[in-house]
Scaffold this active site. Sequence first.
Site, PDB file in Angstrom:
ATOM      1  N   TYR A  66       7.684  -5.766   3.783  1.00 41.04           N
ATOM      2  CA  TYR A  66       6.599  -4.828   3.705  1.00 41.04           C
ATOM      3  C   TYR A  66       5.914  -4.879   5.117  1.00 41.04           C
ATOM      4  O   TYR A  66       5.497  -5.688   5.633  1.00 41.04           O
ATOM      5  CB  TYR A  66       5.627  -5.139   2.611  1.00 41.04           C
ATOM      6  CG  TYR A  66       4.580  -4.263   2.311  1.00 41.04           C
ATOM      7  CD1 TYR A  66       5.063  -3.448   1.027  1.00 41.04           C
ATOM      8  CD2 TYR A  66       3.454  -3.986   2.805  1.00 41.04           C
ATOM      9  CE1 TYR A  66       3.963  -2.482   0.669  1.00 41.04           C
ATOM     10  CE2 TYR A  66       2.429  -3.193   2.500  1.00 41.04           C
ATOM     11  CZ  TYR A  66       2.956  -2.196   1.305  1.00 41.04           C
ATOM     12  OH  TYR A  66       1.744  -1.521   0.531  1.00 41.04           O
ATOM     13  N   TYR A  88       5.417   5.767   4.341  1.00 37.57           N
ATOM     14  CA  TYR A  88       4.763   4.831   3.402  1.00 37.57           C
ATOM     15  C   TYR A  88       4.627   5.007   2.316  1.00 37.57           C
ATOM     16  O   TYR A  88       3.552   5.718   1.707  1.00 37.57           O
ATOM     17  CB  TYR A  88       3.427   4.778   4.196  1.00 37.57           C
ATOM     18  CG  TYR A  88       2.495   3.615   3.678  1.00 37.57           C
ATOM     19  CD1 TYR A  88       2.774   2.243   3.173  1.00 37.57           C
ATOM     20  CD2 TYR A  88       1.122   4.084   3.665  1.00 37.57           C
ATOM     21  CE1 TYR A  88       1.994   1.470   2.996  1.00 37.57           C
ATOM     22  CE2 TYR A  88       0.107   2.947   3.112  1.00 37.57           C
ATOM     23  CZ  TYR A  88       0.836   1.569   2.858  1.00 37.57           C
ATOM     24  OH  TYR A  88      -0.452   0.840   2.426  1.00 37.57           O
TER      25      TYR A  88
END
Lengths: 387, 148
Positions: A289, A339
């Site tokens: 991430y 994202y």
Amino acid sequence: MTIRNKAAIVGIGQTEFSKDSGRSTLRMALEVVLEALGDAGLKPQDVDGVVKMGANDDIFEIDLLRSLDLPNLRFFNEVPHGGGAACGTIAMAVAAVAAGMADVVVTFRSLNERSERRFGQSSAGGAVGGWMQYNLPHGLVTPAQWIAIFAQRYLYEYGWTTEELGRVAVLCRKHAATNPHAMMYGRPITLEEHQSSRWIAEPLRLLDCTLDTDGACAAVVVSADKAKRLKGKSAYIAAAAQGTGRRAEMMTSYQRASLCRLEEAEATAKELYRIAELGPTDIDVAELYDHFTPMVLMALEAYGFAPPGKAPELLGEGRLELDGDTPLNTHGGHLGEGYLHGFGHIVEGVRQIRGTAVNQVREVRTCLVTSGTAVPTSGVILSKEPY
Amino acid sequence: MTAPREAPAAREEYGKPLPQPTDVSQPFWEGARAGELRIQRCRDCRQHVFYPRSMCPLCLSERLEWVTASGRGKVYSYTVIRRAMHPGFQADLPYVLAIVELEEGPRLTTNIMAAEPEDVSIDMAVEAVFEDVTPEVTLVKFRPSEAK
């Protein structure tokens, strides 16, 4: 008993990633769920479980139920903590199928984050309660600022500079540049461009921060036994886990002993490796991430790829490139592809296991996928074969 | 240790977030109003506690008392904000957001005042100042320590 290889991801879906999807989050959610079901050789009437990510996703299981006429939805829940939840939805799905509470579980994320509500900006006014009453009034109002506090301390304690942050961005943008699906397709950056990009919250520059994206992703989880009977190529779930740390706050855990360690990720790593009976050297690809570059360095350390404070050396030595020891964010990550709060990392992990990624790594047997950092988090280890 | 008090903005004109004190946090905000940095200390394990709460997070005792902290501490980490991500802070740019570790142990989110952003560094000694931002609310901020 463990959940090791008890379940598999058998279908994935993904819209285009853009600055303006031109349609509703519900519309995109339906598109990706149907694509993922089709990919698996399943139909909406087969779905009996839905797990969604909490916070910021306004599509709920009853919206899918109504829109797709799901006749037998019997397992549904929501995993909290924003981006920390992405792999947690997979963990809940695994738990459901392993316990016999569902047979086919859909997980998804659908956002118009660029064209509707941008998380990098705040207009909070008036009175704020809870623990944020001690933060917001001082102007500590957005994720970039919350993360900058951790980043400054990390650079200070280990003696690194913002160039080390820049190398993370350069690598993700390099991988995005050859991914036609990426928002930054064909647009690699140099370290010099990183260093000359404008300050957002020192030591974070613009190119240390995630993109804002419109788009959606979905994954379908079934039991390993069922997966073997389906047409789709399965990514077995060798492990799935959630993790927390002491004195946790939502991105502002400044009271804990060290701001340079990700306790949540360390806890998740320990559990993932225990369940999978693997260690970091067994991981062929890592999709970590990357909402902000410094957290990638800390995550590399938390998941055991480098000792504390040493992750920048991995980048300096090229060990995270596509032909390195542990190729990192092969799709370009949040910094380059877009994202979707960690869900794009799950989809890419499945593709790497299947051998269908645009930046395919050779001979992938295992892939680590992780979710949001500085919040209670989660991760999965995907495996080409059950073992 | 009290900063010069300019006439604070009326609440409705103040464009930034304000604290909503609770029964538990009220003494902290009342302390700030009175020019004191008040934090909790556990009568049982003797540790200082921040943010305010009803039970000691270290030993679970409910015997927390309010004490006036020294107001001295060090910058534990910080960030310089040169781009407002909230319209209310536009006029403050650039401003320094910091985590200050108090002599007593706990850390606070705050701003470093009376210093150029370039002069702020981790481990820098700082002391509390109190800024009335509305007629009702005072925020605890810090400035470089004068004591050597």
